[in-house]
Write a protein that holds these residues in place. Structure first.
Motif, PDB file in Angstrom:
ATOM      1  N   SER A 208       0.816  -1.220   0.000  1.00  0.00           N
ATOM      2  CA  SER A 208       0.000   0.000   0.000  1.00  0.00           C
ATOM      3  C   SER A 208       0.846   1.265   0.000  1.00  0.00           C
ATOM      4  CB  SER A 208      -0.923   0.006   1.229  1.00  0.00           C
ATOM      5  OG  SER A 208      -0.154  -0.036   2.427  1.00  0.00           O
ATOM      6  N   THR A 209       2.164   1.124  -0.062  1.00  0.00           N
ATOM      7  CA  THR A 209       3.061   2.284  -0.009  1.00  0.00           C
ATOM      8  C   THR A 209       3.849   2.383  -1.306  1.00  0.00           C
ATOM      9  OG1 THR A 209       3.305   1.980   2.385  1.00  0.00           O
ATOM     10  CG2 THR A 209       4.905   3.408   1.290  1.00  0.00           C
ATOM     11  N   ASP A 210       3.779   3.548  -1.938  1.00  0.00           N
ATOM     12  CA  ASP A 210       4.581   3.804  -3.134  1.00  0.00           C
ATOM     13  C   ASP A 210       5.198   5.184  -2.995  1.00  0.00           C
ATOM     14  OD1 ASP A 210       5.813   3.932  -5.544  1.00  0.00           O
ATOM     15  OD2 ASP A 210       4.006   3.788  -6.774  1.00  0.00           O
ATOM     16  N   PHE A 211       6.410   5.219  -2.452  1.00  0.00           N
ATOM     17  CA  PHE A 211       7.070   6.496  -2.203  1.00  0.00           C
ATOM     18  C   PHE A 211       7.365   7.251  -3.492  1.00  0.00           C
ATOM     19  CE2 PHE A 211       8.568   4.364   1.843  1.00  0.00           C
ATOM     20  CZ  PHE A 211       7.821   5.181   2.680  1.00  0.00           C
ATOM     21  N   LEU A 212       7.486   6.535  -4.617  1.00  0.00           N
ATOM     22  CA  LEU A 212       7.817   7.214  -5.866  1.00  0.00           C
ATOM     23  C   LEU A 212       6.697   8.127  -6.343  1.00  0.00           C
ATOM     24  CD1 LEU A 212       9.634   4.389  -7.877  1.00  0.00           C
ATOM     25  CD2 LEU A 212      10.646   6.379  -6.760  1.00  0.00           C
ATOM     26  N   GLN A 213       5.496   7.987  -5.793  1.00  0.00           N
ATOM     27  CA  GLN A 213       4.400   8.871  -6.142  1.00  0.00           C
ATOM     28  C   GLN A 213       4.494  10.215  -5.422  1.00  0.00           C
ATOM     29  OE1 GLN A 213       2.225   8.177  -8.510  1.00  0.00           O
ATOM     30  NE2 GLN A 213       3.068   6.126  -8.826  1.00  0.00           N
ATOM     31  N   LEU A 214       5.378  10.304  -4.411  1.00  0.00           N
ATOM     32  CA  LEU A 214       5.509  11.532  -3.647  1.00  0.00           C
ATOM     33  C   LEU A 214       6.460  12.503  -4.344  1.00  0.00           C
ATOM     34  CD1 LEU A 214       5.811  10.017  -0.050  1.00  0.00           C
ATOM     35  CD2 LEU A 214       3.752  10.795  -1.231  1.00  0.00           C
ATOM     36  N   LYS A 215       6.335  13.759  -4.006  1.00  0.00           N
ATOM     37  CA  LYS A 215       7.141  14.800  -4.629  1.00  0.00           C
ATOM     38  C   LYS A 215       8.580  14.747  -4.122  1.00  0.00           C
ATOM     39  CE  LYS A 215       7.345  19.849  -5.159  1.00  0.00           C
ATOM     40  NZ  LYS A 215       6.764  21.143  -4.731  1.00  0.00           N
ATOM     41  N   ASP A 216       9.523  14.985  -5.031  1.00  0.00           N
ATOM     42  CA  ASP A 216      10.947  15.133  -4.710  1.00  0.00           C
ATOM     43  C   ASP A 216      11.590  13.858  -4.176  1.00  0.00           C
ATOM     44  OD1 ASP A 216      10.814  17.810  -5.455  1.00  0.00           O
ATOM     45  OD2 ASP A 216      10.313  18.466  -3.425  1.00  0.00           O
ATOM     46  N   VAL A 217      10.975  12.712  -4.400  1.00  0.00           N
ATOM     47  CA  VAL A 217      11.582  11.441  -3.995  1.00  0.00           C
ATOM     48  C   VAL A 217      12.427  10.926  -5.158  1.00  0.00           C
ATOM     49  CG1 VAL A 217      11.154   9.054  -3.334  1.00  0.00           C
ATOM     50  CG2 VAL A 217       9.762  10.883  -2.362  1.00  0.00           C
ATOM     51  N   ASP A 218      13.721  10.715  -4.915  1.00  0.00           N
ATOM     52  CA  ASP A 218      14.634  10.291  -5.974  1.00  0.00           C
ATOM     53  C   ASP A 218      14.647   8.780  -6.165  1.00  0.00           C
ATOM     54  OD1 ASP A 218      15.972  12.838  -6.836  1.00  0.00           O
ATOM     55  OD2 ASP A 218      16.422  12.927  -4.710  1.00  0.00           O
ATOM     56  N   ALA A 219      14.383   8.017  -5.110  1.00  0.00           N
ATOM     57  CA  ALA A 219      14.397   6.556  -5.208  1.00  0.00           C
ATOM     58  C   ALA A 219      13.761   5.990  -3.957  1.00  0.00           C
ATOM     59  CB  ALA A 219      15.826   6.036  -5.367  1.00  0.00           C
ATOM     60  N   THR A 220      13.466   4.695  -3.978  1.00  0.00           N
ATOM     61  CA  THR A 220      13.020   3.984  -2.783  1.00  0.00           C
ATOM     62  C   THR A 220      13.985   2.844  -2.519  1.00  0.00           C
ATOM     63  OG1 THR A 220      11.580   2.384  -3.898  1.00  0.00           O
ATOM     64  CG2 THR A 220      10.630   4.523  -3.340  1.00  0.00           C
ATOM     65  N   LEU A 221      14.115   2.493  -1.262  1.00  0.00           N
ATOM     66  CA  LEU A 221      15.038   1.441  -0.850  1.00  0.00           C
ATOM     67  C   LEU A 221      14.310   0.468   0.064  1.00  0.00           C
ATOM     68  CD1 LEU A 221      17.901   0.212  -0.537  1.00  0.00           C
ATOM     69  CD2 LEU A 221      18.241   1.786   1.383  1.00  0.00           C
ATOM     70  N   LEU A 222      14.301  -0.806  -0.317  1.00  0.00           N
ATOM     71  CA  LEU A 222      13.736  -1.876   0.506  1.00  0.00           C
ATOM     72  C   LEU A 222      14.890  -2.644   1.132  1.00  0.00           C
ATOM     73  CD1 LEU A 222      10.932  -3.368   1.117  1.00  0.00           C
ATOM     74  CD2 LEU A 222      11.717  -5.026  -0.570  1.00  0.00           C
ATOM     75  N   ILE A 223      14.831  -2.883   2.450  1.00  0.00           N
ATOM     76  CA  ILE A 223      15.891  -3.600   3.171  1.00  0.00           C
ATOM     77  C   ILE A 223      15.298  -4.816   3.858  1.00  0.00           C
ATOM     78  CG2 ILE A 223      17.590  -3.492   5.030  1.00  0.00           C
ATOM     79  CD1 ILE A 223      17.983  -0.616   4.553  1.00  0.00           C
ATOM     80  N   ASN A 224      15.969  -5.956   3.705  1.00  0.00           N
ATOM     81  CA  ASN A 224      15.640  -7.155   4.458  1.00  0.00           C
ATOM     82  C   ASN A 224      16.657  -7.263   5.591  1.00  0.00           C
ATOM     83  OD1 ASN A 224      15.273  -9.772   5.458  1.00  0.00           O
ATOM     84  ND2 ASN A 224      14.664 -10.559   3.454  1.00  0.00           N
ATOM     85  N   TYR A 225      16.260  -6.825   6.786  1.00  0.00           N
ATOM     86  CA  TYR A 225      17.191  -6.806   7.911  1.00  0.00           C
ATOM     87  C   TYR A 225      17.615  -8.212   8.324  1.00  0.00           C
ATOM     88  CZ  TYR A 225      16.097  -1.851   8.468  1.00  0.00           C
ATOM     89  OH  TYR A 225      15.947  -0.499   8.260  1.00  0.00           O
ATOM     90  N   ARG A 226      16.768  -9.196   8.068  1.00  0.00           N
ATOM     91  CA  ARG A 226      17.137 -10.564   8.430  1.00  0.00           C
ATOM     92  C   ARG A 226      18.314 -11.068   7.601  1.00  0.00           C
ATOM     93  NH1 ARG A 226      11.100 -13.381   8.923  1.00  0.00           N
ATOM     94  NH2 ARG A 226      10.599 -12.557  11.006  1.00  0.00           N
ATOM     95  N   ARG A 227      18.429 -10.600   6.373  1.00  0.00           N
ATOM     96  CA  ARG A 227      19.528 -11.033   5.504  1.00  0.00           C
ATOM     97  C   ARG A 227      20.706 -10.069   5.521  1.00  0.00           C
ATOM     98  NH1 ARG A 227      18.064 -15.358   2.538  1.00  0.00           N
ATOM     99  NH2 ARG A 227      15.837 -15.812   2.399  1.00  0.00           N
ATOM    100  N   LEU A 228      20.550  -8.954   6.228  1.00  0.00           N
ATOM    101  CA  LEU A 228      21.632  -7.970   6.275  1.00  0.00           C
ATOM    102  C   LEU A 228      22.904  -8.518   6.929  1.00  0.00           C
ATOM    103  CD1 LEU A 228      22.349  -5.095   5.487  1.00  0.00           C
ATOM    104  CD2 LEU A 228      21.411  -4.312   7.667  1.00  0.00           C
ATOM    105  N   PRO A 229      22.824  -9.279   8.044  1.00  0.00           N
ATOM    106  CA  PRO A 229      24.067  -9.828   8.612  1.00  0.00           C
ATOM    107  C   PRO A 229      24.842 -10.697   7.632  1.00  0.00           C
ATOM    108  CG  PRO A 229      22.285  -9.996  10.204  1.00  0.00           C
ATOM    109  CD  PRO A 229      21.661  -9.579   8.905  1.00  0.00           C
ATOM    110  N   ARG A 230      24.140 -11.523   6.845  1.00  0.00           N
ATOM    111  CA  ARG A 230      24.847 -12.369   5.881  1.00  0.00           C
ATOM    112  C   ARG A 230      25.515 -11.512   4.804  1.00  0.00           C
ATOM    113  NH1 ARG A 230      22.664 -16.598   1.395  1.00  0.00           N
ATOM    114  NH2 ARG A 230      24.680 -17.514   0.904  1.00  0.00           N
ATOM    115  N   PHE A 231      24.848 -10.449   4.376  1.00  0.00           N
ATOM    116  CA  PHE A 231      25.460  -9.568   3.382  1.00  0.00           C
ATOM    117  C   PHE A 231      26.706  -8.907   3.951  1.00  0.00           C
ATOM    118  CE2 PHE A 231      25.822  -5.205   1.711  1.00  0.00           C
ATOM    119  CZ  PHE A 231      26.079  -5.493   0.371  1.00  0.00           C
TER     120      PHE A 231
END
Length: 643
Positions: A208-231
């Motif tokens: 239900s969230t699309d940040f790219l529809q908002l003004k002055d947003v250059d990009a969106t970033l999705l993070i999977n914190y569960r996989r962040l330690p392995r990365f």
């Protein structure tokens, strides 16, 4: 077989084919491809971009573009883009092809020490499809490349390999949606995912969230914190991994919007709390948020700070097992009493080190509202465990041995392990534990000299741009943390970090914060998260609100302006940029976002108007001062080939 039966069967076949075609056009082809559903589940990061011309412009205006082009990975991308331009015979064809398409870039761990990137680019027209085919045909005729196709689970994959280096890229076209990667396994994982369309996408929690529809947003970033330690284990040594896993166990995934503005990059978004049983989230859930008040005792040598805001620190402590050793059972009542008097703030702090060969000083800081009682209990612990009553004095402060191995972990939980034989010191309402007395000596020297965050205008300005109340903060000073990072990296990654030093130190102040919602106990409640990358504002102008209620913005220059503003049309921006000169003969370029992108000292005042050159491979600004012509590039540097 009779002719009538043959004609009937042929007609039936044609009708079936026509029906299949109509069904495909109406029921399949008209349904847009959801790029999120194609991303393999093991993605660590997913970046979505749309207006690529504006994104590139903002990267240049924030002076990040030059830093990115110095990174080896982006240099390879730039080489590939140049190759595409040469084959198609059209400059900037890739940027125009991307245009305002929604492009997804996902990062995946593909080995013990490797990661790869997967790209998704939609094809919007027959003309663009022909461009892709022309490019592939051009590469197939180039002796440097080998182009081959193969079938994989019903999809046709194309492999393009560079003969000399064996570098390769694999791609396939799924319903006019290009999926490509240097990793064949990642592209095949997308094909495998197509066999299971009912699987939830990696962004299912944020549909239900699309940040790219908002003004002055250059990009969106999705993070999977569960996989962040392995990365991060791809880069860091194994002994660092437990601490990283603990810090990242506050949330399971999150999504940010990214905005590039002036001297900072800001990511704002939301994160879903972690649900695993032993996660840090389970201990901090429903705890009150706190301010970072310990700035008065944070040394200017601080490299990394992990700050927790909570109520009593006892929530961090696991239950004492019945099989606890004799020493722990003996100290149990005193440890419980001491921990009961600690609250509100607890932090891990790493100090800068002059060399990557030297172990960085590590401190555990915690707030105690009754420092006299805490000092009494620490004295009883020392006597009970036979520690020496002797102490070392640094200014007005004293350093004692505690006599209890891993005392911070006993008081503050497993996150504060790694203090084998800790020493302790008190500064006001704060207890500080160090791995060694030398660590505390270094810290207390700065505190006694007043070299602390609360007295540094740079650090105060930084803290004012962060969230006032938070449950967890990770604050990094990249200038201080350089050798700390080098020491923590695996050997084969250190050379890469050194090559990318300019990019890493572009924003010396970094803050990641998690703020719980007011309705945290309700299902579906999310953290508000903010990631700020900032460098101190030292430019020629200060941004101020334009009106009393804080709406709008204006730039107040530190030196008076002498020239009339020259409007500079900017591609993709509704508002033009402005060139203006001050009374010190400095020319400033103000971007459409009201930020001074660059300043250049001139030998004299402007004569006449500034002309914007848009023809040729390198646009620039042509103007005159008394006795001299100037041609500046888009970054405000004098063109070396002029006149």
């Amino acid at each position: 077989m009779s002719h009538k039966l043959l004609v009937f069967l042929i007609g039936l076949l044609l009708v079936s084919a026509l029906g299949s075609y109509v069904y495909y056009r109406r029921a399949v082809a008209r349904v847009p491809v959801d790029p999120w559903s194609l991303v393999p589940d093991d993605a660590v990061f997913v970046v979505a971009t749309r207006d690529h011309a504006t994104l590139v412009r903002h990267l240049k205006e924030t002076q990040l573009w030059d830093n990115l082009t110095a990174v080896r990975y982006f240099q390879q991308v730039e080489e590939h883009v140049g190759l595409v331009d040469s084959i198609t015979g059209t400059p900037n064809v890739v940027l125009r092809f991307l245009g305002t398409k929604k492009v997804l870039t996902s990062v995946h761990v593909t080995g013990a020490r490797t990661f790869d990137v997967l790209f998704q680019v939609p094809i919007g027209s027959v003309r663009e499809y022909r461009q892709v085919r022309t490019l592939v045909d051009g590469l197939s005729r180039n002796p440097r490349y080998q182009v081959s196709t193969r079938e994989y689970q019903g999809e046709q994959l194309t492999d393009i390999r560079e003969r000399d280096t064996d570098n390769a890229i694999t791609f396939f076209n799924y319903r006019n949606h290009l999926v490509m990667s240097a990793s064949t396994a990642l592209v095949e994982a997308v094909v495998q995912r197509l066999q299971h369309p009912s699987l939830p996408s990696v962004a299912a929690d944020f549909q239900s969230t699309d940040f790219l529809q908002l003004k002055d947003v250059d990009a969106t970033l999705l993070i999977n914190y569960r996989r962040l330690p392995r990365f991060l284990s791809v880069f860091f040594r194994p002994e660092v991994e437990p601490g990283i896993a603990t810090v990242t166990s506050l949330a399971r995934n999150g999504q940010f919007e990214m905005k590039l503005a002036g001297n900072k990059v800001v990511f704002n978004g939301f994160a879903n709390p972690e649900t695993a049983r032993d996660a840090l989230q389970q201990r901090l859930r429903l705890q009150p948020t706190q301010r970072l008040r310990m700035a008065e005792v944070l040394s200017l040598r601080t490299a990394v700070l992990v700050h927790l805001g909570l109520g009593p620190v006892q929530v961090l402590r696991p239950a004492r097992p019945a099989s606890a050793d004799v020493l722990e059972q003996q100290n149990g009542p005193l440890l419980d009493s001491l921990a009961a008097g600690l609250r509100e703030e607890a932090a891990l702090c790493y100090l800068a080190t002059p060399s990557a060969r030297i172990r960085p000083a590590k401190l555990a800081l915690v707030y105690c509202p009754n420092p006299l009682r805490a000092a009494t209990l620490l004295g009883q612990l020392r006597r009970q465990n036979g520690a020496s009553p002797a102490f070392e004095r640094v200014g007005p402060y004293q350093i004692y041995q505690t006599g209890v191995p891993e005392l911070p972990a006993h008081l503050l939980g497993p996150m504060f392990r790694g203090f084998a034989l800790p020493a302790v010191a008190q500064v006001g309402n704060y207890l500080a534990f160090g791995e060694e007395a030398a660590d505390l000596r270094l810290w207390l020297t700065d505190v006694a000299a007043g070299e602390v965050w609360s007295r540094s205008p740079t650090q105060v300005a930084f803290l004012q741009e962060t969230q006032p109340l938070a449950r967890m903060r990770v604050l990094i000073d990249t200038r201080n943390s350089w050798n700390v990072l080098l020491r923590g990296l695996v050997e084969e990654r250190r050379a890469g970090l050194l090559r990318n030093e300019t990019l890493f130190q572009r924003f010396p102040q970094v803050a990641l914060q998690f703020v719980p919602p007011v309705n945290e106990a309700e299902p579906g409640a999310q953290y508000f998260t903010q990631l700020v990358l900032r460098h101190p504002a030292i430019g020629p102008a200060v941004a101020k609100p334009q009106s009393a209620n804080g709406t709008g913005g204006a730039l107040a220059f530190k030196t008076p302006l002498t020239s009339a503003p020259t409007l500079v049309p900017v591609t993709g921006a509704r508002v033009p940029g402005v060139l203006v000169q001050d009374n010190q003969q400095v020319l400033h370029y103000v971007t459409p976002d009201n930020v001074v992108a660059w300043s250049d000292s001139l030998p004299g005042p402007l004569v006449g108007k500034v002309n914007r050159l848009t023809v040729g491979p390198a646009p620039g600004y042509l103007f005159a001062t008394p006795g001299q012509l100037h041609l500046l590039d888009e970054s405000g540097r004098e063109r070396p080939d002029f006149p």
